[in-house]
Write an enzyme that holds these catalytic residues in place. Structure first.
Site, PDB file in Angstrom:
ATOM      1  N   ALA A 125       0.874  -1.173   0.000  1.00 39.61           N
ATOM      2  CA  ALA A 125       0.000   0.000   0.000  1.00 39.61           C
ATOM      3  C   ALA A 125       0.906   1.217   0.000  1.00 39.61           C
ATOM      4  O   ALA A 125       2.069   1.139   0.425  1.00 39.61           O
ATOM      5  CB  ALA A 125      -0.874  -0.016   1.246  1.00 39.61           C
ATOM      6  N   GLU A 162      -0.585  -9.224  -0.740  1.00 39.61           N
ATOM      7  CA  GLU A 162      -1.997  -9.476  -0.428  1.00 39.61           C
ATOM      8  C   GLU A 162      -2.847  -9.487  -1.707  1.00 39.61           C
ATOM      9  O   GLU A 162      -3.768 -10.282  -1.846  1.00 39.61           O
ATOM     10  CB  GLU A 162      -2.506  -8.433   0.581  1.00 39.61           C
ATOM     11  CG  GLU A 162      -1.844  -8.631   1.939  1.00 39.61           C
ATOM     12  CD  GLU A 162      -2.216  -7.561   2.960  1.00 39.61           C
ATOM     13  OE1 GLU A 162      -1.860  -6.389   2.731  1.00 39.61           O
ATOM     14  OE2 GLU A 162      -2.858  -7.895   3.954  1.00 39.61           O
ATOM     15  N   GLU A 208       4.630  -5.441   7.237  1.00 38.50           N
ATOM     16  CA  GLU A 208       3.869  -4.395   7.942  1.00 38.50           C
ATOM     17  C   GLU A 208       4.346  -4.143   9.366  1.00 38.50           C
ATOM     18  O   GLU A 208       4.304  -3.013   9.845  1.00 38.50           O
ATOM     19  CB  GLU A 208       2.373  -4.733   7.942  1.00 38.50           C
ATOM     20  CG  GLU A 208       1.656  -4.441   6.622  1.00 38.50           C
ATOM     21  CD  GLU A 208       1.677  -5.611   5.647  1.00 38.50           C
ATOM     22  OE1 GLU A 208       2.512  -6.525   5.822  1.00 38.50           O
ATOM     23  OE2 GLU A 208       0.865  -5.602   4.707  1.00 38.50           O
TER      24      GLU A 208
HETATM   25  C1  HXC Z   1       5.101   4.304  -1.129  1.00 37.03           C
HETATM   26  C2  HXC Z   1       7.005   3.342  -1.948  1.00 37.03           C
HETATM   27  C3  HXC Z   1       6.624   2.076  -1.433  1.00 37.03           C
HETATM   28  C4  HXC Z   1       5.387   2.003  -0.735  1.00 37.03           C
HETATM   29  C5  HXC Z   1       8.526   1.867  -2.405  1.00 37.03           C
HETATM   30  N1  HXC Z   1       8.176   3.136  -2.547  1.00 37.03           N
HETATM   31  N2  HXC Z   1       7.593   1.196  -1.730  1.00 37.03           N
HETATM   32  N3  HXC Z   1       6.238   4.434  -1.799  1.00 37.03           N
HETATM   33  N4  HXC Z   1       4.669   3.130  -0.611  1.00 37.03           N
HETATM   34  N5  HXC Z   1       4.904   0.875  -0.250  1.00 37.03           N
HETATM   35  C6  HXC Z   1       8.927   4.190  -3.214  1.00 37.03           C
HETATM   36  C7  HXC Z   1      10.117   4.694  -2.394  1.00 37.03           C
HETATM   37  O1  HXC Z   1       9.720   5.609  -1.434  1.00 37.03           O
HETATM   38  C8  HXC Z   1      10.978   5.282  -3.474  1.00 37.03           C
HETATM   39  O2  HXC Z   1      10.482   6.556  -3.825  1.00 37.03           O
HETATM   40  C9  HXC Z   1      10.746   4.376  -4.661  1.00 37.03           C
HETATM   41  O3  HXC Z   1       9.513   3.705  -4.422  1.00 37.03           O
HETATM   42  C10 HXC Z   1      11.838   3.329  -4.843  1.00 37.03           C
HETATM   43  O4  HXC Z   1      11.990   2.636  -3.626  1.00 37.03           O
HETATM   44  P1  HXC Z   1      13.376   2.451  -2.877  1.00 37.03           P
HETATM   45  O5  HXC Z   1      13.067   2.194  -1.448  1.00 37.03           O
HETATM   46  O6  HXC Z   1      14.288   3.578  -3.164  1.00 37.03           O
HETATM   47  O7  HXC Z   1      13.943   1.140  -3.592  1.00 37.03           O
HETATM   48  P2  HXC Z   1      14.898   0.035  -2.970  1.00 37.03           P
HETATM   49  O8  HXC Z   1      15.969   0.657  -2.120  1.00 37.03           O
HETATM   50  O9  HXC Z   1      15.324  -0.826  -4.103  1.00 37.03           O
HETATM   51  O10 HXC Z   1      13.973  -0.821  -1.996  1.00 37.03           O
HETATM   52  C11 HXC Z   1      12.894  -1.531  -2.529  1.00 37.03           C
HETATM   53  C12 HXC Z   1      11.962  -1.983  -1.377  1.00 37.03           C
HETATM   54  C13 HXC Z   1      11.619  -0.743  -0.513  1.00 37.03           C
HETATM   55  C14 HXC Z   1      12.677  -3.032  -0.503  1.00 37.03           C
HETATM   56  C15 HXC Z   1      10.744  -2.625  -1.995  1.00 37.03           C
HETATM   57  O11 HXC Z   1      11.123   0.289  -1.387  1.00 37.03           O
HETATM   58  C16 HXC Z   1      10.587  -0.982   0.538  1.00 37.03           C
HETATM   59  O12 HXC Z   1      10.882  -1.573   1.592  1.00 37.03           O
HETATM   60  N6  HXC Z   1       9.357  -0.508   0.310  1.00 37.03           N
HETATM   61  C17 HXC Z   1       8.280  -0.578   1.288  1.00 37.03           C
HETATM   62  C18 HXC Z   1       7.744  -1.986   1.385  1.00 37.03           C
HETATM   63  C19 HXC Z   1       6.673  -2.095   2.447  1.00 37.03           C
HETATM   64  O13 HXC Z   1       6.906  -1.793   3.619  1.00 37.03           O
HETATM   65  N7  HXC Z   1       5.477  -2.477   2.028  1.00 37.03           N
HETATM   66  C20 HXC Z   1       4.335  -2.602   2.936  1.00 37.03           C
HETATM   67  C21 HXC Z   1       3.594  -1.284   2.973  1.00 37.03           C
HETATM   68  S1  HXC Z   1       2.311  -1.330   4.152  1.00 37.03           S
HETATM   69  P3  HXC Z   1      11.334   7.901  -3.644  1.00 37.03           P
HETATM   70  O14 HXC Z   1      10.415   8.982  -4.112  1.00 37.03           O
HETATM   71  O15 HXC Z   1      11.687   7.977  -2.204  1.00 37.03           O
HETATM   72  O16 HXC Z   1      12.537   7.682  -4.525  1.00 37.03           O
HETATM   73  C22 HXC Z   1       1.066  -2.186   3.404  1.00 37.03           C
HETATM   74  C23 HXC Z   1      -0.204  -2.294   4.211  1.00 37.03           C
HETATM   75  C24 HXC Z   1      -1.282  -3.001   3.460  1.00 37.03           C
HETATM   76  O17 HXC Z   1       1.194  -2.649   2.337  1.00 37.03           O
HETATM   77  C25 HXC Z   1      -2.595  -2.941   4.204  1.00 37.03           C
HETATM   78  C26 HXC Z   1      -3.308  -1.634   4.123  1.00 37.03           C
HETATM   79  C27 HXC Z   1      -4.687  -1.690   4.685  1.00 37.03           C
END
Ligand code: HXC
Length: 260
Positions: free
Chosen positions: A66, A115, A135
């Site tokens: 998300a 998911e 998460e």
């Molecule tokens: C918003 C995101 C994002 C996310 C990545 N980006 N994931 N933006 N939401 N979930 C963005 C980063 O901010 C960044 O933008 C760009 O995408 C590239 O990501 P990087 O982090 O620079 O890439 P990298 O170093 O290769 O790492 C990749 C990654 C990492 C390991 C996938 O991005 C990451 O950990 N992302 C978050 C994963 C996560 O926690 N997902 C769960 C979310 S909570 P900028 O502009 O900064 O360059 C969820 C809840 C669901 O899903 C339920 C809801 C009800």
């Protein structure tokens, strides 16, 4: 509706939907969920479309979750709303969709991304794919059905460990766990997934819709899956596809299903 976050491509009886926010690793924001919901509603009544493939744009991610930036200042009621609305518009809708939806996981499938892949009817993955529910690293738990679908797919102990450690698993482990059905090179993922989808579209789409309903019945409260199966089985006898399938068998020819 004008789609800004997703792409749609049609090939024979297949629709390929690509989540297209590569700068955010295809993170699911509200607009993307609404667009996916709208497109799926349209495709459900489109007679040409017999199966759907869901994938992510670029070579890095299916969906990285998300959109964290969108909900970072939410309170309890907004958080509950986010999960409830998303589940209703997309995740439950995908799971119970009457046409097959296959997730082609082409890279990171994290949080809401995994998911979404899990809500699809089954999954293929590229060898570079990484999957996880991170998460708890954000002080959250999965909210788009992950605490329910992950244990259903891989077993409770493995799901507990994945959710508690927040660690990603690679494609081979996902295959071993039964989280994905096939792993292929990224360059072959779409072609490979389309081949499976094409095989499905040769079969009776009315029967496939009823099979999805019967299989899902096991995962729905208050519904007896065996009873649902008997009901759906019986309904098949009323379809043109049943007549065509059995007649073709007896006449020793290939069935030509109309999906009616
Ligand atoms: C918003 C995101 C994002 C996310 C990545 N980006 N994931 N933006 N939401 N979930 C963005 C980063 O901010 C960044 O933008 C760009 O995408 C590239 O990501 P990087 O982090 O620079 O890439 P990298 O170093 O290769 O790492 C990749 C990654 C990492 C390991 C996938 O991005 C990451 O950990 N992302 C978050 C994963 C996560 O926690 N997902 C769960 C979310 S909570 P900028 O502009 O900064 O360059 C969820 C809840 C669901 O899903 C339920 C809801 C009800």
């Amino acid at each position: 509706m004008n789609y800004e976050n997703i792409l749609i491509e049609k090939e024979k009886n297949l629709a390929i939907i690509t989540i297209n926010r590569p700068k955010s690793l295809n993170a699911l924001n509200k607009a993307t969920i609404e667009e996916l919901n709208h497109l799926l509603i349209t495709l459900e009544s489109d007679k040409e479309t017999k199966a759907i493939i869901l994938t992510g744009s670029g070579e890095k991610a299916f969906v990285a979750g998300a959109d964290i930036k969108e909900f970072s200042n939410f309170n309890t009621s907004e958080g509950s709303q986010l999960a409830a609305k998303g589940q209703e518009l997309l995740f439950d809708y995908v799971q119970n969709y009457s046409k097959p939806i296959i997730a082609a996981v082409n890279g990171f499938a994290l949080g809401g991304g995994l998911e979404l892949a899990m809500a699809a009817h089954f999954r293929t993955a590229s060898s570079n794919a990484r999957m996880g529910l991170p998460e708890v690293t954000l002080g959250l738990i999965p909210g788009y059905g992950g605490t329910q679908r992950l244990p259903q797919l891989i077993g409770k102990g493995r799901a507990m460990e994945m959710i508690m450690t927040a660690e990603m698993i690679n494609a081979d482990k996902a295959l071993d766990f039964g989280l994905v059905n096939h792993v292929v090179e990224q360059s072959e993922l779409l072609t490979f997934t389309k081949q499976i989808a094409q095989k499905i579209t040769n079969n009776s789409s009315t029967a496939i819709g009823k099979a999805i309903k019967s299989i899902n019945a096991n995962y729905r409260d208050g519904i007896n899956g065996f009873h649902e199966e008997i009901k759906c089985f019986g309904e098949c006898f009323d379809t043109e596809d049943f007549k065509e399938g059995t007649t073709a068998f007896i006449e020793k020819r290939k069935a030509e299903f109309k999906g009616t």
